[in-house]
Design a protein around this motif. Sequence first.
Motif, PDB file in Angstrom:
ATOM      1  N   ALA A 232       0.821  -1.206   0.000  1.00 32.36           N
ATOM      2  CA  ALA A 232       0.000   0.000   0.000  1.00 32.36           C
ATOM      3  C   ALA A 232       0.857   1.258   0.000  1.00 32.36           C
ATOM      4  O   ALA A 232       0.567   2.227  -0.720  1.00 32.36           O
ATOM      5  CB  ALA A 232      -0.930  -0.016   1.214  1.00 32.36           C
ATOM      6  N   GLU A 233       1.920   1.256   0.783  1.00 31.63           N
ATOM      7  CA  GLU A 233       2.820   2.401   0.817  1.00 31.63           C
ATOM      8  C   GLU A 233       3.483   2.602  -0.546  1.00 31.63           C
ATOM      9  O   GLU A 233       3.537   3.724  -1.072  1.00 31.63           O
ATOM     10  CB  GLU A 233       3.876   2.201   1.893  1.00 31.63           C
ATOM     11  CG  GLU A 233       4.838   3.372   2.021  1.00 31.63           C
ATOM     12  CD  GLU A 233       5.902   3.102   3.068  1.00 31.63           C
ATOM     13  OE1 GLU A 233       5.933   3.832   4.060  1.00 31.63           O
ATOM     14  OE2 GLU A 233       6.700   2.154   2.868  1.00 31.63           O
ATOM     15  N   ASP A 234       3.956   1.526  -1.127  1.00 31.45           N
ATOM     16  CA  ASP A 234       4.619   1.623  -2.424  1.00 31.45           C
ATOM     17  C   ASP A 234       3.642   2.014  -3.532  1.00 31.45           C
ATOM     18  O   ASP A 234       4.014   2.714  -4.476  1.00 31.45           O
ATOM     19  CB  ASP A 234       5.297   0.297  -2.756  1.00 31.45           C
ATOM     20  CG  ASP A 234       6.463  -0.001  -1.829  1.00 31.45           C
ATOM     21  OD1 ASP A 234       6.999   0.947  -1.213  1.00 31.45           O
ATOM     22  OD2 ASP A 234       6.834  -1.174  -1.699  1.00 31.45           O
ATOM     23  N   TYR A 235       2.415   1.552  -3.409  1.00 34.27           N
ATOM     24  CA  TYR A 235       1.407   1.904  -4.404  1.00 34.27           C
ATOM     25  C   TYR A 235       1.168   3.420  -4.411  1.00 34.27           C
ATOM     26  O   TYR A 235       1.031   4.027  -5.476  1.00 34.27           O
ATOM     27  CB  TYR A 235       0.116   1.163  -4.103  1.00 34.27           C
ATOM     28  CG  TYR A 235      -0.978   1.389  -5.113  1.00 34.27           C
ATOM     29  CD1 TYR A 235      -0.898   0.847  -6.395  1.00 34.27           C
ATOM     30  CD2 TYR A 235      -2.109   2.139  -4.791  1.00 34.27           C
ATOM     31  CE1 TYR A 235      -1.909   1.049  -7.332  1.00 34.27           C
ATOM     32  CE2 TYR A 235      -3.125   2.342  -5.717  1.00 34.27           C
ATOM     33  CZ  TYR A 235      -3.019   1.800  -6.989  1.00 34.27           C
ATOM     34  OH  TYR A 235      -4.017   2.002  -7.905  1.00 34.27           O
ATOM     35  N   ALA A 236       1.132   4.028  -3.230  1.00 38.05           N
ATOM     36  CA  ALA A 236       0.951   5.472  -3.153  1.00 38.05           C
ATOM     37  C   ALA A 236       2.119   6.212  -3.796  1.00 38.05           C
ATOM     38  O   ALA A 236       1.931   7.261  -4.424  1.00 38.05           O
ATOM     39  CB  ALA A 236       0.791   5.894  -1.694  1.00 38.05           C
ATOM     40  N   ILE A 237       3.332   5.647  -3.661  1.00 39.44           N
ATOM     41  CA  ILE A 237       4.496   6.255  -4.313  1.00 39.44           C
ATOM     42  C   ILE A 237       4.351   6.157  -5.829  1.00 39.44           C
ATOM     43  O   ILE A 237       4.592   7.124  -6.560  1.00 39.44           O
ATOM     44  CB  ILE A 237       5.797   5.576  -3.846  1.00 39.44           C
ATOM     45  CG1 ILE A 237       6.053   5.876  -2.373  1.00 39.44           C
ATOM     46  CG2 ILE A 237       6.980   6.036  -4.698  1.00 39.44           C
ATOM     47  CD1 ILE A 237       7.215   5.101  -1.782  1.00 39.44           C
ATOM     48  N   VAL A 238       3.959   5.003  -6.308  1.00 38.29           N
ATOM     49  CA  VAL A 238       3.763   4.815  -7.749  1.00 38.29           C
ATOM     50  C   VAL A 238       2.686   5.752  -8.277  1.00 38.29           C
ATOM     51  O   VAL A 238       2.818   6.347  -9.344  1.00 38.29           O
ATOM     52  CB  VAL A 238       3.405   3.349  -8.056  1.00 38.29           C
ATOM     53  CG1 VAL A 238       2.924   3.198  -9.495  1.00 38.29           C
ATOM     54  CG2 VAL A 238       4.608   2.442  -7.823  1.00 38.29           C
ATOM     55  N   LYS A 239       1.613   5.913  -7.514  1.00 37.82           N
ATOM     56  CA  LYS A 239       0.508   6.783  -7.921  1.00 37.82           C
ATOM     57  C   LYS A 239       0.823   8.253  -7.702  1.00 37.82           C
ATOM     58  O   LYS A 239       0.076   9.119  -8.150  1.00 37.82           O
ATOM     59  CB  LYS A 239      -0.756   6.413  -7.147  1.00 37.82           C
ATOM     60  CG  LYS A 239      -1.265   5.006  -7.417  1.00 37.82           C
ATOM     61  CD  LYS A 239      -1.812   4.848  -8.825  1.00 37.82           C
ATOM     62  CE  LYS A 239      -3.132   5.568  -8.996  1.00 37.82           C
ATOM     63  NZ  LYS A 239      -3.710   5.320 -10.346  1.00 37.82           N
ATOM     64  N   GLN A 240       1.944   8.531  -6.997  1.00 40.76           N
ATOM     65  CA  GLN A 240       2.320   9.911  -6.676  1.00 40.76           C
ATOM     66  C   GLN A 240       1.201  10.614  -5.909  1.00 40.76           C
ATOM     67  O   GLN A 240       0.839  11.756  -6.190  1.00 40.76           O
ATOM     68  CB  GLN A 240       2.675  10.672  -7.959  1.00 40.76           C
ATOM     69  CG  GLN A 240       3.905  10.151  -8.695  1.00 40.76           C
ATOM     70  CD  GLN A 240       5.207  10.609  -8.057  1.00 40.76           C
ATOM     71  OE1 GLN A 240       5.646  11.738  -8.264  1.00 40.76           O
ATOM     72  NE2 GLN A 240       5.824   9.742  -7.264  1.00 40.76           N
ATOM     73  N   ASP A 241       0.677   9.925  -4.900  1.00 44.65           N
ATOM     74  CA  ASP A 241      -0.457  10.445  -4.135  1.00 44.65           C
ATOM     75  C   ASP A 241      -0.238  10.229  -2.641  1.00 44.65           C
ATOM     76  O   ASP A 241      -0.479   9.134  -2.125  1.00 44.65           O
ATOM     77  CB  ASP A 241      -1.739   9.748  -4.590  1.00 44.65           C
ATOM     78  CG  ASP A 241      -2.978  10.304  -3.901  1.00 44.65           C
ATOM     79  OD1 ASP A 241      -2.839  11.236  -3.081  1.00 44.65           O
ATOM     80  OD2 ASP A 241      -4.082   9.798  -4.173  1.00 44.65           O
ATOM     81  N   PRO A 242       0.198  11.268  -1.903  1.00 47.37           N
ATOM     82  CA  PRO A 242       0.432  11.121  -0.470  1.00 47.37           C
ATOM     83  C   PRO A 242      -0.827  10.825   0.337  1.00 47.37           C
ATOM     84  O   PRO A 242      -0.727  10.430   1.497  1.00 47.37           O
ATOM     85  CB  PRO A 242       1.020  12.482  -0.064  1.00 47.37           C
ATOM     86  CG  PRO A 242       1.540  13.077  -1.323  1.00 47.37           C
ATOM     87  CD  PRO A 242       0.605  12.589  -2.394  1.00 47.37           C
TER      88      PRO A 242
END
Length: 220
Positions: A96-106
Motif C-alpha cells: 500500500a505504501e509503495d502503491y501510493a508512491i507509484v501513484k504519486q499520491d500522499p
Amino acid sequence: MNRRSLPAAAAIATAAALLLTACSGGGDSKSKDSGKIAGADQGASKPASPSASSSAAPDRPKFTFPADVSYVFDWPKAGDPDRDAVLADGEQFIKAEDYAIVKQDPKEAGYRFYTEGQLAASTQEYIASYVKVKARITGTDRYYNATVDLSGKKTATLSYCEDQRKTFDLYLKTNKVDRTPLKNPKDNYVLYNTALSKNDQGVWVTTKLFSERGSNKCQP
C-alpha cells in the motif's frame, strides 16, 4: 543501488517524517529514508491466507502496479490463522505504501487502510517526499525471515528482512533509473520490527515501524 537516496531536500523531509526510527535496535534510519523503494506484482507475491486475503474482504483496497515493479515474499504461512492474518496484512501495508508512491499520491487510501496513528502521518510525509522530486519505485523487492508474535487477540509484532539489491528509484521527468551502488554492501539488507493491532474491521493495521540497515540478522 537499491532503494536510492533521494535528493537532499527530499532526504531531509523523509528523515523528519521518520524520526520514530531512532528507536531502531541498530540506530540506523528506516530503509525508506535511504530512498529505496519496493513495488508489487500480484503474480510474484505468495497468496495470503484465505482468512486474511483481500478477496475475503470486499472493501479492502486493490493494488495494480506497473510491470516494472514486483515483490517476492519469501515468508511461508505460519500454519495458524491469526499469525497468517498478521503476515498477510503486513504484506499489504508494504504494498500500500509503495502503491501510493507509484501513484504519486500522499493521500492515497490504501496505506491509510493498513496503518494508524503517528506511523500513518509519517508514511504520508515519506510518500510526499517522493512526489516532491517526481520519483517512483522500480525493480523487484524481496522480503524474508518473517516472525510473528501474538499478544492476546488484538496485538502482534512482525519482524522481517528486506533485500534491496534489485530495487531502484525511477525519476519521472527524465525516465532515468538511479543504480548507484551502496558503499557498504551489507546495507542492502534491512531488518524491520513492526507493531500491529487488529481494528474493528478485523484488519491488522501497522502502528509502529523501526528498522536497522545492515543488520547481521538479514545478511545472506
